[in-house]
Design an enzyme around this catalytic site. Sequence first.
Site, mmCIF file in Angstrom:
data_model
loop_
_atom_site.group_PDB
_atom_site.id
_atom_site.type_symbol
_atom_site.label_atom_id
_atom_site.label_comp_id
_atom_site.label_asym_id
_atom_site.label_seq_id
_atom_site.Cartn_x
_atom_site.Cartn_y
_atom_site.Cartn_z
ATOM 1 N N ASN A 48 -4.503 -10.618 -3.422
ATOM 2 C CA ASN A 48 -4.573 -9.454 -4.277
ATOM 3 C C ASN A 48 -5.266 -10.048 -5.807
ATOM 4 O O ASN A 48 -5.052 -11.021 -6.028
ATOM 5 C CB ASN A 48 -3.179 -8.893 -4.884
ATOM 6 C CG ASN A 48 -2.144 -9.900 -5.220
ATOM 7 O OD1 ASN A 48 -2.332 -11.039 -4.821
ATOM 8 N ND2 ASN A 48 -1.175 -9.645 -6.034
ATOM 9 N N GLU A 50 -5.936 -8.482 -9.402
ATOM 10 C CA GLU A 50 -5.292 -7.390 -10.300
ATOM 11 C C GLU A 50 -6.390 -7.327 -11.411
ATOM 12 O O GLU A 50 -7.290 -8.016 -11.469
ATOM 13 C CB GLU A 50 -4.048 -8.037 -10.836
ATOM 14 C CG GLU A 50 -2.784 -7.902 -9.672
ATOM 15 C CD GLU A 50 -1.565 -8.192 -10.207
ATOM 16 O OE1 GLU A 50 -1.304 -8.575 -11.463
ATOM 17 O OE2 GLU A 50 -0.504 -7.933 -9.425
ATOM 18 N N GLU A 61 -4.621 -7.288 1.772
ATOM 19 C CA GLU A 61 -5.008 -6.906 2.961
ATOM 20 C C GLU A 61 -6.266 -6.325 3.021
ATOM 21 O O GLU A 61 -7.345 -6.428 3.690
ATOM 22 C CB GLU A 61 -4.186 -5.732 3.636
ATOM 23 C CG GLU A 61 -2.478 -6.348 3.499
ATOM 24 C CD GLU A 61 -1.656 -6.021 2.436
ATOM 25 O OE1 GLU A 61 -2.146 -6.357 1.496
ATOM 26 O OE2 GLU A 61 -0.447 -5.622 2.605
HETATM 27 N N1 THU Z 1 0.117 -6.148 -3.354
HETATM 28 C C1 THU Z 1 -0.674 -6.419 -2.064
HETATM 29 O O1 THU Z 1 -1.509 -7.203 -2.406
HETATM 30 N N2 THU Z 1 -0.203 -6.393 -0.879
HETATM 31 C C2 THU Z 1 0.925 -5.485 -0.424
HETATM 32 O O2 THU Z 1 1.250 -5.348 0.761
HETATM 33 C C3 THU Z 1 1.704 -5.373 -1.589
HETATM 34 C C4 THU Z 1 1.519 -5.261 -3.110
HETATM 35 C C5 THU Z 1 -0.074 -6.298 -4.428
HETATM 36 C C6 THU Z 1 -0.571 -5.562 -5.543
HETATM 37 C C7 THU Z 1 -0.344 -6.222 -6.983
HETATM 38 O O3 THU Z 1 -1.432 -6.941 -7.187
HETATM 39 C C8 THU Z 1 0.864 -6.618 -6.387
HETATM 40 O O4 THU Z 1 0.832 -6.928 -5.128
HETATM 41 C C9 THU Z 1 2.274 -5.925 -7.021
HETATM 42 O O5 THU Z 1 2.284 -4.818 -6.330
#
Ligand code: THU
Length: 139
Positions: A48, A50, A61
């Site tokens: 992820n 941000e 994903e």
């Molecule tokens: N997030 C993911 O990368 N994948 C998931 O399946 C759930 C959420 C990330 C998005 C954000 O950076 C953090 O987790 C909190 O939501």
Amino acid sequence: MSRMKNHEIEKLIERAVEAMKNAYAPYSNFRVGAVVVAKDGSIFTGVNVENASYGLTICAERAAIFKAVSEGVREFDTLVVVADTDSPVSPCGACRQVMAEFGNFRVILANIRGEYIETSVSELLPLGFSGDKLKQGKG
Ligand code: THU
């Protein structure tokens, strides 16, 4: 979908945990790692990423899938996602829709303790929207 042996799944979870270290999550502090295994055996990781403008965040994903597609790979066998959660982490709706764009494949939901649930795109997104009718060509 071919069956995958437990030790192969465990290896992929380890790779996703390794990838997780690259997560850029200064706002939520919630790190997520993903690994997508293509039908040709190639492997792409994702984390992820941000952003100060929260909505621009991309999930692990989708990062993994977009990396694969960017490298010309669109046929997937397995996607693994991992986070430091009590129960195995489950993908958000946006990621489920992006997965469904590339067909039905195995999805492994996991946590860093190695607990996992084996599921699939169609189980995660039953009755999902299909863009088939919108496709003009090969894309
Ligand atoms: N997030 C993911 O990368 N994948 C998931 O399946 C759930 C959420 C990330 C998005 C954000 O950076 C953090 O987790 C909190 O939501």
